[in-house]
Design an enzyme around this catalytic site. Sequence first.
Site, PDB file in Angstrom:
ATOM      1  N   GLY A  53       1.001  -1.290  -0.089  1.00 12.73           N
ATOM      2  CA  GLY A  53      -0.027  -0.064   0.178  1.00 12.73           C
ATOM      3  C   GLY A  53       0.961   1.105   0.221  1.00 12.73           C
ATOM      4  CB  SER A  54      -0.212   4.820  -0.547  1.00  8.50           C
ATOM      5  OG  SER A  54       0.745   5.843  -1.015  1.00  8.50           O
ATOM      6  CG  ASP A  94       3.732   8.203   6.012  1.00  3.52           C
ATOM      7  OD1 ASP A  94       4.351   7.390   6.808  1.00  3.52           O
ATOM      8  OD2 ASP A  94       4.038   9.333   5.540  1.00  3.52           O
ATOM      9  N   GLY A 125       6.226   1.170   0.842  1.00  4.27           N
ATOM     10  CA  GLY A 125       5.374   1.907  -0.063  1.00  4.27           C
ATOM     11  C   GLY A 125       5.636   2.819  -0.898  1.00  4.27           C
ATOM     12  N   GLY A 141      41.387   3.339 -39.720  1.00  2.00           N
ATOM     13  CA  GLY A 141      41.978   2.724 -41.024  1.00  2.00           C
ATOM     14  C   GLY A 141      40.970   1.487 -41.424  1.00  2.00           C
ATOM     15  CB  SER A 180      30.751  -1.783 -34.153  1.00  2.00           C
ATOM     16  OG  SER A 180      31.893  -2.118 -34.728  1.00  2.00           O
TER      17      SER A 180
END
Lengths: 610, 304
Positions: free
Chosen positions: A11-12, A14, A92, A450, A519
């Site tokens: 859950g969130s 706090d 959270g 080269g 590359s």
Amino acid sequence: MDGLLRFITCGSVDDGKSTLIGHMLYDAKLIFTDQEQSLELDSKVGSRGGKVDYSLLLDGLMAEREQGITIDVAYRYFTTDKRSFIVADTPGHEEYTRNMAVGASFAELAVILVDVAHGVMIQTKRHARICALMGIKHFCFAVNKMDMLQYRKSEFIKAEREIRKLAAEIGLENVTVIPVSATEGDNVTSHSPNMPWYEGKALLPYLETVSVDEEAESVSFIMPVQRVCRPDMSFRGFEGQIESGEVRAGDELTILPSGEKACVSSILRAGEEADAAHKGEPVTITLDRDVDVSRGCVMAKGKLPHVGSLFTAQVIWMDDVPLSQGKSYLLRLGTKTLSATVMKIKYKVDADSGEWVAATRLHKNEIALCDIAASGELVFDPFKDSKALGGFLLIDRVTYQTSACGIIEHPLRRDENLTLQQTDITRELRMTQMGQKPLTIWFTGLSGSGKSTIANALEKRLYGLGRHTMLLDGDNVRMGLNKNLGFEPEDRIENIRRIAEVARLMNDAGLIVLTAFISPYDDDRKNARAIIGCESFVEIFVDTPLDVCEGRDVKGLYNKARENEIPNFTGVNSPYEVPDDAEISVSTVGRTVEECVNYIMECLWERLRI
Amino acid sequence: MITMKNNNPTLKALEAEAIYIMREVVAECEKPVMLYSIGKDSSVMLHLALKAFYPEKPPFPFLHIDTTWKFHEMIEFRDRMAEKYGLEMLVYTNEDGVRQGINPFDHGAAYTDIMKTEALKQALAKYGFTAAFGGGRRDEEKSRAKERVFSFRNSAQAWEPKNQRPELWKLYNTYIHKGESIRVFPLSNWTEKDIWQYIRQEDIEIVPLYFAKVRPVVHRDGNIIMVDDDRMKLRPGEEKCHESVRFRTLGCYPLTGGIMSTADTLDDIVAETLGAVTSERTSRVIDKDGGSASMEKRKREGYF
């Protein structure tokens, strides 16, 4: 598993997760007295003004106590008269969402806290979504802090309505909603007199009685092979844990991906001889004939899992470095590890609305649906059918971080359809007709080293020998096929991928291909090697020191880069990863072009012979 | 009061999990070792390793960090087990510490740092082990409760609790860079009760110190310390007495508090454990230095 419930709290921030579990353990007398004393002592210096701060029971890291938040999953173990529990208390904060996913991956049930004053928040939705994704089927929403709103039923009903709406959106199956106060202990271990209007169970009695048995379980035998046990020449057993079904001596098993068959001679169950073994048990199996079995193979009976290399999966990104389309990762599924590429991010899921959003990159804590191609054959199943063969990790090849976890939705049939259309004129026939062996000669090196000059001279030499060749370089590729690509990381990867695919097609056509691109990244060169195939790939490192290249500065580019007119210029403000696995390394200092070509031809001679 | 099911489903699941983890390490890690502390958790680990790889012997060596202050009975037990199962038993002592006369009576926390933490680091470095099994459990202590089953150590062998690798399902990412190592805890999800019940179910041999017996002890700072040899000097006012005690955990004898008990069978011990009101680490003198976060500090520095 009988009697044991693994659940998580989420859950969130706090919303009181740690406090809720702490209070439950405290009230149910499930903590030892020394922990209780330490808790009371800590609370005196804590932020709750001398009242017991139950969250301190769980927030065990110093940084967590200092900041008053939960960073990582804490596991707690407790047993009541009715059941044993393992609870993972998860963080959270959005920043630590990946740790929340860690907790969810092991749980059968989720307790999601919702602050009654705030209702359903983004993190609530995100967590519910991740829990569902990770295969959790039972949800309990604890509507917390009822004490702050005088235990009013109307407030609870409001929050419950939002929760039911969310559950319907995501498609959660078994949902229970309970009004609680974690700090005061209402409806935590017993029914609260403060909320006579609530008729359901309190949280602990609910957890003690909820049934999480899987209804439709697979009965087909599946065992990924962990290891081959070979103490001496007389014994060859295959170690693994049975993921579903059962196995008996005499059963005929199919070994995947090869499809070979063999019968079970003997079974050791946790080191002891047995006639049969069942789901969850660790076994060592011996077979009646000599078949090729190693770590990563899967033994199966009944309905066989898929074998293939392409699938669509939901991915939760966990790395600080974002996901780029086309980048190669290590993929771990079951006991198998091989390299794999995220070919396409189909869409991202917005955590708040659940909407699909187009994307080419995926950042930490984001969820997306992706098409993934493995470099070889994988044995897998959709996650909903098999957690063991449907969940996987993506591991960064350089940092070795666990970059993502994923769950397989379905196999992609595309590769099978394509391979079915075999043409009659094969690569071998073309090879015979042209009288040469196709090859891709991949030059890499700094700008001005080269590469193009040597590649050009080498092509002339090969032409003179009657070989059919094609030279790919920046001029004929960047201006045509790849003119829609810039220099962003995704584009850079895509640039090399297209070049490699074109080179492979030309190899199929029988040609010897020479490529001359900087590359600079090892990853990209590995990827090219994987696409073209080791047997047709030769990497040549043109080894010219930076100061020499800069001294030559044929195109005046180093000068511009030093003046900051060109960003991301290799060697100046972007790195060049020196190859350590190049087949040929040619130093140009003190050598003429002719000498370099002579040297390369000497090295290549064997590879060019039919 | 205790009903013992022959086929306790929780123990079965925990056993399967531990065996799975051990096999993963052996299959994936270059040079594994099993830390062997001679305690009950080590006895359970050894038992599980014997089962996991049977008929092969455990395909890794065992390592005991000998501080030179272990109970005599522990050392005898260690040597007997190594012989009985044909184990490769490596014993390592920090000789620098011995030369400097570092001891648990005079040097307190420094003793643990030098003779245990530092010795362990030296030993792991000396042999170049890339993965080390430990018997740590998450129910032991709060910072352990946060630790993953596969716990990574940087090249200084330190733990970084704020940045642990995600660990999902049973998919363990065992890739490390040169110089880094992994500590692996197959018993992470076991509780003290599970350990005892498993020892009883499987009839696992443990050091006799776990069983109550009349032993020579002194009462010091609220702990009952056994006088295991004559290096233990009595303080003024202290008196050696003979009491029936047993030990819930084993370590260096001057740092390990016993409890008054008459439990001299496994059944009695399990009964006592089920009814215990304090956690087992209260009998370890070492954890209490530095308050409730001391274990995390030690672990960050490389303690197991």
